[in-house]
Design a protein around this motif. Sequence first.
Motif, mmCIF file in Angstrom:
data_model
loop_
_atom_site.group_PDB
_atom_site.id
_atom_site.type_symbol
_atom_site.label_atom_id
_atom_site.label_comp_id
_atom_site.label_asym_id
_atom_site.label_seq_id
_atom_site.Cartn_x
_atom_site.Cartn_y
_atom_site.Cartn_z
ATOM 1 N N SER A 1 33.634 59.648 26.546
ATOM 2 C CA SER A 1 35.058 59.559 26.260
ATOM 3 C C SER A 1 35.707 58.404 27.024
ATOM 4 O O SER A 1 36.436 57.592 26.444
ATOM 5 C CB SER A 1 35.748 60.883 26.627
ATOM 6 O OG SER A 1 37.115 60.840 26.294
ATOM 7 N N ILE A 2 35.433 58.313 28.306
ATOM 8 C CA ILE A 2 36.008 57.231 29.120
ATOM 9 C C ILE A 2 35.496 55.878 28.640
ATOM 10 O O ILE A 2 36.265 54.897 28.567
ATOM 11 C CB ILE A 2 35.665 57.443 30.612
ATOM 12 C CG1 ILE A 2 36.395 58.688 31.149
ATOM 13 C CG2 ILE A 2 36.054 56.217 31.429
ATOM 14 C CD1 ILE A 2 37.910 58.612 31.061
ATOM 15 N N MET A 3 34.214 55.796 28.290
ATOM 16 C CA MET A 3 33.669 54.548 27.749
ATOM 17 C C MET A 3 34.391 54.161 26.451
ATOM 18 O O MET A 3 34.667 52.990 26.196
ATOM 19 C CB MET A 3 32.171 54.690 27.496
ATOM 20 C CG MET A 3 31.331 54.777 28.750
ATOM 21 S SD MET A 3 29.578 55.098 28.388
ATOM 22 C CE MET A 3 29.166 53.665 27.394
ATOM 23 N N GLY A 4 34.702 55.180 25.637
ATOM 24 C CA GLY A 4 35.423 54.923 24.394
ATOM 25 C C GLY A 4 36.802 54.354 24.656
ATOM 26 O O GLY A 4 37.217 53.374 24.006
ATOM 27 N N PHE A 5 37.525 54.930 25.620
ATOM 28 C CA PHE A 5 38.852 54.412 25.962
ATOM 29 C C PHE A 5 38.760 52.961 26.451
ATOM 30 O O PHE A 5 39.603 52.124 26.116
ATOM 31 C CB PHE A 5 39.500 55.280 27.044
ATOM 32 C CG PHE A 5 39.803 56.686 26.600
ATOM 33 C CD1 PHE A 5 40.290 56.950 25.330
ATOM 34 C CD2 PHE A 5 39.595 57.753 27.465
ATOM 35 C CE1 PHE A 5 40.575 58.247 24.923
ATOM 36 C CE2 PHE A 5 39.877 59.051 27.070
ATOM 37 C CZ PHE A 5 40.361 59.304 25.801
ATOM 38 N N TYR A 6 37.729 52.696 27.242
ATOM 39 C CA TYR A 6 37.536 51.336 27.759
ATOM 40 C C TYR A 6 37.265 50.346 26.620
ATOM 41 O O TYR A 6 37.867 49.256 26.571
ATOM 42 C CB TYR A 6 36.375 51.323 28.754
ATOM 43 C CG TYR A 6 35.957 49.930 29.188
ATOM 44 C CD1 TYR A 6 36.679 49.243 30.158
ATOM 45 C CD2 TYR A 6 34.855 49.307 28.605
ATOM 46 C CE1 TYR A 6 36.312 47.962 30.543
ATOM 47 C CE2 TYR A 6 34.482 48.032 28.980
ATOM 48 C CZ TYR A 6 35.211 47.359 29.949
ATOM 49 O OH TYR A 6 34.853 46.080 30.320
#
Length: 282
Positions: free
Chosen positions: A214-219
């Motif tokens: 999820s955090i990678m997606g936001f990045y």
Amino acid sequence: MSKIKAHLDNIVLSHTVFALPFSYIGAILAAGGIPTGGEFFWITLAMVGARSAAMALNNCIDLKYDKLQPRFANRPMVTGAVKPWEAILLTLASLGLFVWAAANLHPLCLQLAPLAILPLVIYPYMKRFSWTCHLVLGLALSIAPIGSWVAIRGDITMPIILLGLAVGVWIAGFDAIYGCQDVAFDKKHGLHSMPVRFGIPRTLAICKAMHVISIMGFYLVGQLMNMHGIYYAGVVLAALVLIYQHSIVTPTDFRLVTQAYFMRNGLVSIALLVFTVISILA
């Protein structure tokens, strides 16, 4: 007023904070700035309508199980404060609101409305058949930013697909954590979930991996949209909140998985919304 409060409690209106900020993020990214007041108005109505319908329907379909679950003893439909026929009427009215709002946005929104409604209808039945129920819930929530993007631009491109994925696995992960509390109940009543299928320790590990995704997606959304550096401060803050949330849960201790625990997750969406707005305006 007591009846209105019972219905608001039944659909847990306060939990709109999880998805609505992501919906606004999708609209802001699509517009490359701040959308018009009219666009915000109809997007908000669409979100409230879809979510209210989903919650009312879910609680109605799951009522027979909720009556057996001691943790849900105070839910309005369990106590009788909200009758099943009332929940069904609210579901239909909320779906009508959603369709009405979609009709006042980009024409593609109304065309895709049935696809947006489908996971909302399927999700309440999923625990009866498959441990992937959490993923279906994530899919339902992923539509929030994607739908808002479509409402502004009328297309679907990679950045918004990634944002939808990030939101979906974020929600699915926390729903699986929540489900860890109900393993004994689910097994007794033949219900399915990720903790029932994989066990609690493995489920918590899977949820950590999902939140990393999820955090990678936001990045990656920030990279594809050429966001200002301030946007990534929001991503870091969201990551810190997720790390904290995982640190207070163990395979044998779910005492802190309370209403406050889930409301803190709203900080993730709010933080990303605030930093997205600042980044767009910078």
